[in-house]
Design an enzyme around this catalytic site. Structure first.
Site, short mmCIF file in Angstrom:
data_model
loop_
_atom_site.label_atom_id
_atom_site.label_comp_id
_atom_site.label_asym_id
_atom_site.label_seq_id
_atom_site.Cartn_x
_atom_site.Cartn_y
_atom_site.Cartn_z
N LYS A 140 0.84 -1.18 0.00
CA LYS A 140 0.00 0.00 0.00
C LYS A 140 0.89 1.25 0.00
O LYS A 140 2.05 1.12 0.38
CB LYS A 140 -0.91 -0.01 1.23
CG LYS A 140 -0.17 0.18 2.57
CD LYS A 140 -1.07 0.74 3.61
CE LYS A 140 -0.62 2.02 4.18
NZ LYS A 140 0.42 2.10 5.12
N HIS A 170 -0.90 -5.46 5.46
CA HIS A 170 -0.37 -6.40 6.45
C HIS A 170 -1.33 -6.66 7.62
O HIS A 170 -1.20 -7.66 8.31
CB HIS A 170 1.03 -5.99 6.94
CG HIS A 170 1.05 -4.89 7.95
ND1 HIS A 170 0.92 -3.56 7.62
CD2 HIS A 170 1.18 -4.92 9.29
CE1 HIS A 170 0.98 -2.83 8.71
NE2 HIS A 170 1.14 -3.62 9.75
N LYS A 174 -2.46 -10.37 10.22
CA LYS A 174 -2.36 -10.46 11.69
C LYS A 174 -3.25 -11.59 12.18
O LYS A 174 -4.36 -11.78 11.67
CB LYS A 174 -2.75 -9.13 12.33
CG LYS A 174 -1.71 -8.03 12.11
CD LYS A 174 -2.10 -6.76 12.81
CE LYS A 174 -1.21 -5.59 12.43
NZ LYS A 174 -0.08 -5.37 13.31
N GLU A 208 -1.55 5.17 18.09
CA GLU A 208 -0.13 4.81 18.13
C GLU A 208 0.62 5.87 18.93
O GLU A 208 0.27 7.05 18.88
CB GLU A 208 0.45 4.78 16.72
CG GLU A 208 -0.14 3.74 15.81
CD GLU A 208 0.55 3.74 14.45
OE1 GLU A 208 1.38 2.88 14.21
OE2 GLU A 208 0.25 4.63 13.63
N ASP A 227 -2.95 6.75 5.26
CA ASP A 227 -1.95 5.81 5.80
C ASP A 227 -2.60 4.66 6.57
O ASP A 227 -2.13 3.53 6.51
CB ASP A 227 -1.01 6.59 6.73
CG ASP A 227 0.14 5.72 7.24
OD1 ASP A 227 0.77 5.04 6.42
OD2 ASP A 227 0.38 5.71 8.47
N HIS A 232 -5.94 -0.28 6.35
CA HIS A 232 -5.99 -1.20 7.50
C HIS A 232 -7.35 -1.17 8.22
O HIS A 232 -7.98 -2.20 8.45
CB HIS A 232 -4.90 -0.85 8.53
CG HIS A 232 -3.52 -0.81 7.96
ND1 HIS A 232 -3.10 -1.66 6.96
CD2 HIS A 232 -2.44 -0.04 8.25
CE1 HIS A 232 -1.83 -1.40 6.67
NE2 HIS A 232 -1.42 -0.42 7.44
N LYS A 332 -1.31 9.27 15.32
CA LYS A 332 0.08 9.16 15.78
C LYS A 332 0.21 9.94 17.09
O LYS A 332 -0.55 10.87 17.35
CB LYS A 332 1.04 9.78 14.76
CG LYS A 332 1.01 9.09 13.39
CD LYS A 332 1.93 7.90 13.37
CE LYS A 332 1.99 7.27 11.99
NZ LYS A 332 2.33 5.84 12.04
C1 BG6 Z 1 1.71 1.07 8.37
C2 BG6 Z 1 1.61 2.56 8.46
O1 BG6 Z 1 1.03 0.59 7.23
O2 BG6 Z 1 1.12 0.48 9.53
C3 BG6 Z 1 2.32 3.05 9.70
O3 BG6 Z 1 2.22 3.12 7.31
C4 BG6 Z 1 1.75 2.36 10.93
O4 BG6 Z 1 2.18 4.46 9.82
C5 BG6 Z 1 1.78 0.86 10.74
O5 BG6 Z 1 2.56 2.73 12.04
C6 BG6 Z 1 1.06 0.15 11.86
O6 BG6 Z 1 1.25 -1.22 11.71
P1 BG6 Z 1 1.61 -2.13 12.94
O7 BG6 Z 1 1.54 -3.50 12.45
O8 BG6 Z 1 2.97 -1.72 13.39
O9 BG6 Z 1 0.58 -1.80 13.96
#
Ligand code: BG6
Length: 475
Positions: A140, A170, A174, A208, A227, A232, A332
């Protein structure tokens, strides 16, 4: 597995060393990919020995610095090959000369290069073969809005058949995400409750504590909506809301996810204001450490209006979900770090001994940090007094002695095996942009609301909630 190859384009970059190679090394160690031949391809004029040293260093950093691991890592790296070349078809032909058989091409490249790379691979004659198969994995973001996603689709489809294109998100790799589907569809007790008669609201949150890190160039053009939410969180949303599939076939699963997106009430210029919120972090403190404001981060323009927090409310116009708001939010530099899908059930009337209503039940799927399923319920408090209290029934997902696989390990294996269930089909991407384009349009003017680093995000996120609802505290 014989004669199967992985060719990573952008093999000297960050994604390769931080996520792909650690995942590939672990798969190799577990015996899943012993016969997989891995070739790095990049513009840097490196020897294969230099590439191997570079990857070994990355594995030391991102896997472990244990001495025994070190020996295994040396063995793994000794199997790596490297080809120097640009994204021009003429130079890519060298891949065809050196790598034979089935090939999974992984574009670990900056997003603006995806289209050109996919086309060049095709022009170099690498998108098709009579010996085995050819597949293309794309990270992505898939475009930055509907128009650019469509342009990217056209470029890719000029050389690649859709069934050979694996768009990776991704979060779909999970464990809890995959468990969500099993838990929903393999348990009799859940389905009768999984609708608007019993569910009051759904909150999908991914706060996050991390800031923009070293990704200023990418992030300042993306922002939280592109993002995290467009991909996600919207994937988690689809899996929570979709109808039970008639089979686990990849096409059926993806048809059902698209159905959800098609049923979302679209934003328009009037509704967009009260169904979305955005914020940008200012300086603050996280885990007792002072952190700078977004606009003070290295590489970020001092007048940037990029949102580092985004929240929205989706409403679904179908029989199952009418009247149930789905809230999505991610930011963030917030107070805590976790991802969860929290489902709130409707209240039971007059259920308690004193005639009052019991608090709402919640079912919470935690994706991280510890993957678990939690049920918030009401129970009798032990003792003579007939009082009640809230209890949390927790089922941790991990099992002692059972090794967990990272999302990248899961998805790389799926890609090698040609299982597309956990990859995005183009129409999923298309519908997600269709829904978010009006938000992007509305956010071209004005600026995000400020929130202090280490806080729960901007106060305006509360305005998009339906009366009687509040965000679960960031915890
Ligand atoms: C990524 C984003 O796809 O996913 C990041 O670009 C983000 O900004 C991350 O921090 C979060 O993924 P995970 O698996 O670390 O929670």
């Amino acid at each position: 597995m014989s004669d199967t190859n992985l060719v990573i384009l952008g093999a000297t970059g960050d994604l390769t060393q931080r996520l792909l190679m650690p995942a590939l090394y672990r798969l190799h160690q577990s015996g899943y990919t012993r016969d997989l031949k891995i070739t790095g391809y990049a513009i840097e004029d490196w020897s294969k020995e230099h590439f191997r040293d570079h990857i070994q260093e990355a594995l030391r950093t991102f896997v472990s610095d244990d001495k025994i691991e070190d020996k295994h890592q040396t063995e793994f790296c000794a199997g790596l090959d490297y080809i120097t070349g640009s994204l021009e078809a003429g130079q890519m032909k060298e891949i065809g000369r050196r790598v034979k058989g089935s090939i999974l091409f992984y574009l670990a490249l900056p997003p603006p290069l995806f289209g050109a790379a996919a086309v060049a691979l095709g022009e170099a004659g690498l998108a098709q073969t009579t010996e085995g198969w050819r597949r293309l994995v794309i990270e992505k973001p898939f475009g930055t809005d509907l128009a650019s996603a469509e342009m990217l689709r056209k470029q890719i489809h000029s050389q690649w058949a859709e069934e050979n294109v694996l768009r990776i998100d991704h979060f779909l790799g999970k464990e809890t995400t995959q468990n969500l589907m099993v838990f929903r569809f393999a348990n009799r007790f859940l389905e009768p409750l999984w609708n608007s008669a019993h569910i009051a609201q759904v909150q999908i949150s991914c706060p996050e504590t991390l800031g923009v890190e070293h990704r200023a160039a990418y992030y300042d053009h993306a922002g939280a909506l592109r993002d995290m939410l467009q991909n996600h969180l919207m994937q988690l949303f689809c899996l929570t809301a979709m109808e039970p599939p008639s089979s686990w076939d990849a096409e059926v699963l993806r048809d059902h996810k698209v159905e959800v997106l098609r049923a979302v009430v679209p934003f328009n210029e009037h509704t967009v204001c009260n169904r979305v919120a955005r914020g940008q972090y200012t300086a603050g403190s996280i885990d007792s450490k002072n952190v700078p404001a977004y606009r003070q981060e290295s590489g970020i323009p001092v007048n940037s209006n990029t949102e580092t927090f985004a929240a929205l409310r989706f409403e679904i116009n179908n029989w199952r979900w009418q009247g149930v708001p789905f809230y999505l939010r991610s930011g963030k530099r917030m107070a805590s770090d976790y991802s969860e899908i929290a489902i709130q059930f409707r209240q039971v009337p007059d259920a308690l001994p004193d005639g009052s209503a019991a608090p709402n039940n919640w079912m919470i799927f935690r994706l991280q940090p510890q993957e678990s399923l939690n049920l918030v319920a009401t129970a009798k408090k032990p003792g003579m007094e007939f009082a009640t209290h809230t209890v949390v029934l927790t089922a941790p997902y991990a099992q002692e002695g059972v090794r967990e696989f990272s999302a990248y390990e899961q998805l790389l294996m799926d890609a090698i095996n040609g299982n597309c269930s956990h990859f995005l089909r183009f129409d999923e991407v298309e519908w997600s942009w269709r829904l978010l384009d009006p938000v992007l349009h509305a956010w071209r003017t004005g600026s995000p609301e400020e929130y202090a680093s280490g806080s729960e995000g901007p106060p305006s996120q509360n305005q998009l909630l339906t009366a009687g609802h509040s965000w679960r505290p960031v915890q």
